[in-house]
Design a protein around this motif. Structure first.
Motif, short mmCIF file in Angstrom:
data_model
loop_
_atom_site.label_atom_id
_atom_site.label_comp_id
_atom_site.label_asym_id
_atom_site.label_seq_id
_atom_site.Cartn_x
_atom_site.Cartn_y
_atom_site.Cartn_z
N HIS A 53 0.85 -1.19 0.00
CA HIS A 53 0.00 0.00 0.00
C HIS A 53 0.89 1.24 0.00
CE1 HIS A 53 -3.40 -2.59 0.62
NE2 HIS A 53 -2.74 -3.18 1.58
N VAL A 54 1.17 1.71 -1.20
CA VAL A 54 2.13 2.80 -1.40
C VAL A 54 1.69 4.05 -0.66
CG1 VAL A 54 3.21 4.29 -3.12
CG2 VAL A 54 2.91 1.85 -3.59
N LYS A 55 0.41 4.39 -0.72
CA LYS A 55 -0.06 5.63 -0.08
C LYS A 55 0.18 5.58 1.43
CE LYS A 55 -4.00 8.74 0.07
NZ LYS A 55 -5.38 8.95 -0.34
N ALA A 56 -0.13 4.47 2.06
CA ALA A 56 0.09 4.33 3.50
C ALA A 56 1.59 4.40 3.82
CB ALA A 56 -0.50 3.02 4.01
N TRP A 57 2.41 3.78 2.98
CA TRP A 57 3.85 3.79 3.16
C TRP A 57 4.38 5.22 3.05
CZ3 TRP A 57 7.97 4.18 -0.68
CH2 TRP A 57 9.22 3.78 -0.22
N LEU A 58 3.94 5.95 2.05
CA LEU A 58 4.37 7.35 1.87
C LEU A 58 3.90 8.23 3.03
CD1 LEU A 58 3.68 7.82 -1.95
CD2 LEU A 58 5.92 7.74 -0.84
N THR A 59 2.68 7.98 3.50
CA THR A 59 2.15 8.74 4.64
C THR A 59 3.02 8.52 5.87
OG1 THR A 59 -0.09 8.57 3.75
CG2 THR A 59 0.11 9.12 6.09
N THR A 60 3.41 7.26 6.11
CA THR A 60 4.26 6.95 7.26
C THR A 60 5.61 7.64 7.14
OG1 THR A 60 3.19 4.80 7.49
CG2 THR A 60 5.33 5.05 8.55
N ILE A 61 6.21 7.60 5.96
CA ILE A 61 7.50 8.28 5.76
C ILE A 61 7.35 9.78 6.01
CG2 ILE A 61 9.21 8.96 4.01
CD1 ILE A 61 8.86 6.18 2.76
N THR A 62 6.26 10.36 5.51
CA THR A 62 6.03 11.80 5.69
C THR A 62 5.87 12.15 7.16
OG1 THR A 62 4.96 11.88 3.52
CG2 THR A 62 4.57 13.75 5.00
N MET A 63 5.06 11.38 7.87
CA MET A 63 4.82 11.66 9.30
C MET A 63 6.12 11.52 10.10
SD MET A 63 1.68 12.51 9.32
CE MET A 63 1.29 12.55 11.04
N ASN A 64 6.88 10.46 9.83
CA ASN A 64 8.13 10.26 10.56
C ASN A 64 9.15 11.36 10.25
OD1 ASN A 64 7.13 7.97 11.77
ND2 ASN A 64 8.08 6.57 10.32
N THR A 65 9.22 11.77 8.99
CA THR A 65 10.14 12.84 8.61
C THR A 65 9.74 14.14 9.29
OG1 THR A 65 10.47 11.76 6.47
CG2 THR A 65 11.18 14.05 6.65
N PHE A 66 8.44 14.42 9.34
CA PHE A 66 7.96 15.63 10.02
C PHE A 66 8.34 15.59 11.50
CE2 PHE A 66 4.58 17.65 12.56
CZ PHE A 66 4.80 18.98 12.19
N ARG A 67 8.11 14.45 12.16
CA ARG A 67 8.45 14.33 13.59
C ARG A 67 9.95 14.54 13.81
NH1 ARG A 67 5.30 9.50 13.38
NH2 ARG A 67 3.16 10.08 13.77
N ASP A 68 10.76 13.93 12.94
CA ASP A 68 12.21 14.08 13.09
C ASP A 68 12.63 15.54 12.94
OD1 ASP A 68 12.36 11.36 13.39
OD2 ASP A 68 13.09 10.97 11.36
N ARG A 69 12.06 16.23 11.95
CA ARG A 69 12.37 17.66 11.74
C ARG A 69 11.92 18.48 12.94
NH1 ARG A 69 13.01 19.99 6.44
NH2 ARG A 69 11.88 21.80 7.19
N TYR A 70 10.75 18.17 13.48
CA TYR A 70 10.23 18.91 14.63
C TYR A 70 11.17 18.76 15.82
CZ TYR A 70 7.37 20.23 18.59
OH TYR A 70 6.93 20.81 19.74
N ARG A 71 11.59 17.52 16.09
CA ARG A 71 12.50 17.29 17.22
C ARG A 71 13.80 18.05 17.03
NH1 ARG A 71 11.61 11.25 16.92
NH2 ARG A 71 9.61 11.01 17.93
N LYS A 72 14.33 17.99 15.81
CA LYS A 72 15.59 18.67 15.51
C LYS A 72 15.43 20.18 15.71
CE LYS A 72 17.60 17.05 11.88
NZ LYS A 72 17.93 16.81 10.46
N ASN A 73 14.31 20.72 15.25
CA ASN A 73 14.07 22.17 15.40
C ASN A 73 13.91 22.56 16.86
OD1 ASN A 73 14.24 22.56 12.68
ND2 ASN A 73 12.04 22.51 12.34
#
Length: 182
Positions: A53-73
């Protein structure tokens, strides 16, 4: 970039952009986040063919990337840099840690198993509806299209499925205490 990645990009680029925009609420940050997401997708290009399920996979990558950026910021924020020197606690202890403990991971895994087992007691139409919505993260419109029913029918099936699943969980006392919040 191979043909599969090109097709995925063409199909989901707008979706990822709008998700990034919803998360960041800022056009420039959304574009930066989206770029990071696509870099990760290209980096894990060998895994793409195995994704169901590509859409779910992409959503997970997006959410995790956002969280990582937020923590870094948060770590780099001016608030953190301007702490008084005599502060006794290490600065990074003030940054919320969203990593799960081993106990939390085990508990979550057990609860997931229990809920999936109880979902097996639902009629297949309700099982599919719950699965599409919560696991595959399809929209109501996508589920409507997949199941060849109206969006209203999807909504009512979701409502009934959740109510029935709750009944099933509550009827098993051991499970009710483990799964449902106090």
């Amino acid at each position: 970039m191979n043909e599969l990645l090109t097709n995925i990009y063409d199909e989901y680029n707008r979706y990822i952009y709008h998700l990034c925009l919803k998360l960041t609420r800022n056009q420039n940050e959304a574009e930066d986040l989206m770029q990071e997401v696509w870099v990760k997708v290209v980096r894990y290009e060998q895994s793409v063919a195995e994704v169901d399920h590509v859409k779910a996979w992409l959503t997970t990558i997006t959410m995790n990337t956002f969280r990582d950026r937020y923590r870094k910021n948060v770590r780099r924020s001016k608030y953190m840099m301007n702490q008084p020197e005599q502060l006794d606690v290490p600065i990074l202890d003030l940054v919320p840690n969203n990593d799960f403990t081993t106990e939390e991971i085990v508990e979550k895994t057990e609860i997931t198993k229990i809920v999936q087992e109880k979902m097996g007691q639902l009629d297949s139409i309700y099982q599919k509806t719950l699965w599409y919505f919560y696991v595959d993260q399809f929209s109501l419109a996508e589920i409507s299209e997949l199941m060849k029913v109206s969006i209203g029918t999807v909504k009512s099936r979701l409502f009934r499925a959740k109510a029935r699943l709750k009944e099933i969980l509550l009827s098993d006392n051991g499970v009710a205490e483990a799964v449902l919040p106090a």
